[in-house]
Design a protein around this motif. Structure first.
Motif, PDB file in Angstrom:
ATOM      1  N   UNK A  59       0.774  -1.223   0.000  1.00  0.00           N
ATOM      2  CA  UNK A  59       0.000   0.000   0.000  1.00  0.00           C
ATOM      3  C   UNK A  59       0.806   1.274   0.000  1.00  0.00           C
ATOM      4  N   UNK A  60       0.666   2.029   1.075  1.00  0.00           N
ATOM      5  CA  UNK A  60       1.147   3.404   1.077  1.00  0.00           C
ATOM      6  C   UNK A  60       2.538   3.566   1.678  1.00  0.00           C
ATOM      7  N   UNK A  61       3.432   2.683   1.371  1.00  0.00           N
ATOM      8  CA  UNK A  61       4.791   2.839   1.896  1.00  0.00           C
ATOM      9  C   UNK A  61       5.573   3.863   1.086  1.00  0.00           C
ATOM     10  N   UNK A  62       4.982   4.366   0.010  1.00  0.00           N
ATOM     11  CA  UNK A  62       5.630   5.419  -0.754  1.00  0.00           C
ATOM     12  C   UNK A  62       6.906   5.008  -1.447  1.00  0.00           C
ATOM     13  N   UNK A  63       6.879   3.824  -2.057  1.00  0.00           N
ATOM     14  CA  UNK A  63       8.100   3.339  -2.697  1.00  0.00           C
ATOM     15  C   UNK A  63       8.200   3.852  -4.127  1.00  0.00           C
ATOM     16  N   UNK A  64       9.435   4.116  -4.558  1.00  0.00           N
ATOM     17  CA  UNK A  64       9.695   4.572  -5.908  1.00  0.00           C
ATOM     18  C   UNK A  64      10.154   3.464  -6.826  1.00  0.00           C
ATOM     19  N   UNK A  65      10.531   2.357  -6.243  1.00  0.00           N
ATOM     20  CA  UNK A  65      10.943   1.221  -7.062  1.00  0.00           C
ATOM     21  C   UNK A  65      10.893  -0.059  -6.243  1.00  0.00           C
ATOM     22  N   UNK A  66      10.825  -1.174  -6.978  1.00  0.00           N
ATOM     23  CA  UNK A  66      10.877  -2.503  -6.384  1.00  0.00           C
ATOM     24  C   UNK A  66      12.224  -3.110  -6.751  1.00  0.00           C
ATOM     25  N   UNK A  67      12.833  -3.813  -5.811  1.00  0.00           N
ATOM     26  CA  UNK A  67      14.092  -4.511  -6.077  1.00  0.00           C
ATOM     27  C   UNK A  67      13.947  -5.950  -5.617  1.00  0.00           C
ATOM     28  N   UNK A  68      14.405  -6.895  -6.436  1.00  0.00           N
ATOM     29  CA  UNK A  68      14.326  -8.306  -6.086  1.00  0.00           C
ATOM     30  C   UNK A  68      15.677  -8.968  -6.261  1.00  0.00           C
ATOM     31  N   UNK A  69      15.963  -9.967  -5.430  1.00  0.00           N
ATOM     32  CA  UNK A  69      17.151 -10.776  -5.675  1.00  0.00           C
ATOM     33  C   UNK A  69      16.854 -11.786  -6.794  1.00  0.00           C
ATOM     34  N   UNK A  70      17.706 -11.806  -7.827  1.00  0.00           N
ATOM     35  CA  UNK A  70      17.554 -12.812  -8.877  1.00  0.00           C
ATOM     36  C   UNK A  70      17.948 -14.176  -8.279  1.00  0.00           C
ATOM     37  N   UNK A  71      17.374 -15.254  -8.649  1.00  0.00           N
ATOM     38  CA  UNK A  71      16.435 -15.404  -9.712  1.00  0.00           C
ATOM     39  C   UNK A  71      14.995 -15.462  -9.187  1.00  0.00           C
ATOM     40  N   UNK A  72      14.875 -15.923  -7.953  1.00  0.00           N
ATOM     41  CA  UNK A  72      13.556 -16.236  -7.414  1.00  0.00           C
ATOM     42  C   UNK A  72      12.600 -15.059  -7.344  1.00  0.00           C
ATOM     43  N   UNK A  73      13.143 -13.865  -7.141  1.00  0.00           N
ATOM     44  CA  UNK A  73      12.269 -12.714  -6.952  1.00  0.00           C
ATOM     45  C   UNK A  73      11.848 -12.018  -8.224  1.00  0.00           C
ATOM     46  N   UNK A  74      12.377 -12.477  -9.370  1.00  0.00           N
ATOM     47  CA  UNK A  74      12.181 -11.709 -10.604  1.00  0.00           C
ATOM     48  C   UNK A  74      10.716 -11.557 -11.009  1.00  0.00           C
ATOM     49  N   UNK A  75      10.017 -12.656 -11.096  1.00  0.00           N
ATOM     50  CA  UNK A  75       8.664 -12.589 -11.669  1.00  0.00           C
ATOM     51  C   UNK A  75       7.712 -11.874 -10.719  1.00  0.00           C
ATOM     52  N   UNK A  76       7.741 -12.250  -9.443  1.00  0.00           N
ATOM     53  CA  UNK A  76       6.802 -11.611  -8.513  1.00  0.00           C
ATOM     54  C   UNK A  76       7.172 -10.144  -8.297  1.00  0.00           C
TER      55      UNK A  76
END
Ligand SMILES: [Zn+2]
Length: 194
Positions: A59-76
């Motif tokens: 919700x309202x955490x005010x994020x400007x971007x999403x970052x994921x660790x490859x590989x598992x986090x890529x799609x979600x």
């Protein structure tokens, strides 16, 4: 909106994404159960739905971007970012260290959300936070489809998940499956899996 934890769990079972055996997790721990999230996320419409649900929780955490660790986090991570209307970057491990590559950049002070598929010890998420903080970005929150660790996720930011699963995992020396002398722990996704 509105997938309950039980609906998420049912989807994983339906997709054959909850496996039983003796597994070596990426965290180094052994476990009798493995979540093969790829078997859920290979269905784009399901991935999109899970991404929308996670984005709704954050919700309202005010994020400007999403970052994921490859590989598992890529799609979600991609789907959460799509739902939040922000960009999605990913980190990769180079000589043991989690780093941003691919020409990705962040602005000093930019607030980011870390997204993984499954959070166990929180180690990967903490590494992503460290890597981005070193570039001047600010961690706002973390999220995963499933939290499978015991107790609260030991993270320096608010954490959200769609489903909590209490699945045992042990350091190899304390693994009862190893002591039993059966087949050794296998890395999930290896050809040992049927
Ligand atoms: Zn074991």
């Amino acid at each position: 909106m509105g997938m309950t934890a039980e609906m998420v769990r049912a989807k994983f079972v339906e997709c054959g994404a909850i496996l039983e055996g003796h597994f070596l997790l990426s965290s180094g721990l052994h476990s009798p159960t493995y979540l093969q999230c790829a078997r859920v996320l290979c269905h784009p419409e399901v991935a999109a739905e899970l991404g929308r649900e996670l984005a709704g929780l954050v919700g309202q955490e005010g994020v400007g971007l999403v970052v994921s660790p490859a590989l598992g986090g890529l799609i979600i991570g991609h789907e959460v970012a799509r739902s939040l209307g922000v960009r999605h970057l990913f980190t990769e491990r180079v000589e043991g260290r989690m780093v941003l590559r691919r020409g990705f950049t962040v602005e000093p002070g930019e607030r980011f959300l870390v997204v993984e598929d499954v959070l166990t010890t929180g180690g990967s998420t903490r590494e992503v936070i460290t890597a981005l903080e070193a570039l001047g970005a600010v961690p706002a929150a973390a999220a995963a489809i499933i939290h499978r660790g015991a107790g609260d996720a030991p993270l320096p930011v608010p954490f959200h998940s769609l489903l909590r699963l209490e699945i045992p995992s042990w350091v190899p020396d304390a693994c009862p499956l190893c002591r039993r002398g059966g087949p050794p722990a296998v890395k999930p996704g290896s050809r040992n899996l049927s």
